[in-house]
Design a protein around this motif. Structure first.
Motif, PDB file in Angstrom:
ATOM      1  N   ALA A  10      55.935  22.637  10.155  1.00  0.00           N
ATOM      2  CA  ALA A  10      55.784  20.945   9.457  1.00  0.00           C
ATOM      3  C   ALA A  10      54.152  20.465   9.558  1.00  0.00           C
ATOM      4  O   ALA A  10      53.372  20.325   8.912  1.00  0.00           O
ATOM      5  CB  ALA A  10      56.130  20.179  10.522  1.00  0.00           C
ATOM      6  N   GLY A  11      53.300  21.315  11.011  1.00  0.00           N
ATOM      7  CA  GLY A  11      51.768  20.708  10.864  1.00  0.00           C
ATOM      8  C   GLY A  11      50.803  21.526  10.164  1.00  0.00           C
ATOM      9  O   GLY A  11      50.253  20.980   9.914  1.00  0.00           O
ATOM     10  N   GLY A  12      51.301  22.658   9.298  1.00  0.00           N
ATOM     11  CA  GLY A  12      50.622  23.341   8.696  1.00  0.00           C
ATOM     12  C   GLY A  12      50.832  22.703   7.022  1.00  0.00           C
ATOM     13  O   GLY A  12      49.362  22.619   6.570  1.00  0.00           O
ATOM     14  N   ILE A  13      52.219  22.157   6.909  1.00  0.00           N
ATOM     15  CA  ILE A  13      51.929  21.647   6.012  1.00  0.00           C
ATOM     16  C   ILE A  13      51.677  20.089   5.461  1.00  0.00           C
ATOM     17  O   ILE A  13      50.817  20.007   4.562  1.00  0.00           O
ATOM     18  CB  ILE A  13      53.956  20.941   5.631  1.00  0.00           C
ATOM     19  N   ILE A  14      51.215  19.902   6.937  1.00  0.00           N
ATOM     20  CA  ILE A  14      50.365  18.292   6.931  1.00  0.00           C
ATOM     21  C   ILE A  14      48.844  18.482   7.283  1.00  0.00           C
ATOM     22  O   ILE A  14      48.463  17.766   6.598  1.00  0.00           O
ATOM     23  CB  ILE A  14      51.104  17.460   7.837  1.00  0.00           C
ATOM     24  N   ALA A  15      48.669  19.297   8.196  1.00  0.00           N
ATOM     25  CA  ALA A  15      47.554  20.197   7.799  1.00  0.00           C
ATOM     26  C   ALA A  15      46.163  20.393   6.487  1.00  0.00           C
ATOM     27  O   ALA A  15      45.266  20.021   6.466  1.00  0.00           O
ATOM     28  CB  ALA A  15      47.023  20.472   9.846  1.00  0.00           C
ATOM     29  N   PHE A  16      47.129  20.908   5.925  1.00  0.00           N
ATOM     30  CA  PHE A  16      46.956  21.459   4.637  1.00  0.00           C
ATOM     31  C   PHE A  16      45.979  20.772   4.224  1.00  0.00           C
ATOM     32  O   PHE A  16      44.617  20.702   3.407  1.00  0.00           O
ATOM     33  CB  PHE A  16      47.674  22.495   4.005  1.00  0.00           C
ATOM     34  N   PRO A  17      47.055  19.687   3.344  1.00  0.00           N
ATOM     35  CA  PRO A  17      45.886  18.652   2.775  1.00  0.00           C
ATOM     36  C   PRO A  17      44.221  17.988   3.219  1.00  0.00           C
ATOM     37  O   PRO A  17      43.815  17.530   2.566  1.00  0.00           O
ATOM     38  CB  PRO A  17      46.946  18.025   2.423  1.00  0.00           C
ATOM     39  N   LEU A  18      44.996  17.476   4.581  1.00  0.00           N
ATOM     40  CA  LEU A  18      43.488  16.942   5.309  1.00  0.00           C
ATOM     41  C   LEU A  18      42.782  17.655   5.477  1.00  0.00           C
ATOM     42  O   LEU A  18      41.373  17.433   5.264  1.00  0.00           O
ATOM     43  CB  LEU A  18      44.595  16.517   7.036  1.00  0.00           C
ATOM     44  N   GLY A  19      43.310  19.221   6.103  1.00  0.00           N
ATOM     45  CA  GLY A  19      41.978  19.768   6.047  1.00  0.00           C
ATOM     46  C   GLY A  19      41.324  19.700   4.892  1.00  0.00           C
ATOM     47  O   GLY A  19      40.110  19.908   4.313  1.00  0.00           O
TER      48      GLY A  19
END
Length: 71
Positions: A10-19
């Protein structure tokens, strides 16, 4: 352990677009796949602005020597 891995996913899914947005210097919660000006246009614009700044700095740095030569 299962919760840990689910949190990582879940963190990766959220962090990818933020990055992606952070790398593009746009607001973090904007659409990461929205069309943005072409990279070549941005480079040309920034290089032109930088060249003008450098030219002005060189003129300011050489101004005292030019005044000495005119005397």
């Amino acid at each position: 352990m299962k919760k840990f891995f689910m949190g990582m996913i879940a963190g990766g899914i959220i962090a990818f677009p933020l990055g992606i947005n952070f790398g593009k210097d746009v607001p973090l919660w904007s659409n990461p796949f929205a069309a943005k000006p072409d990279i070549s246009e941005r480079v040309i614009e920034r290089a032109g602005r930088t060249a003008d700044d450098v030219k002005e700095a060189i003129h300011e740095a050489t101004k005292p020597m030019q005044e000495k030569l005119r005397r």
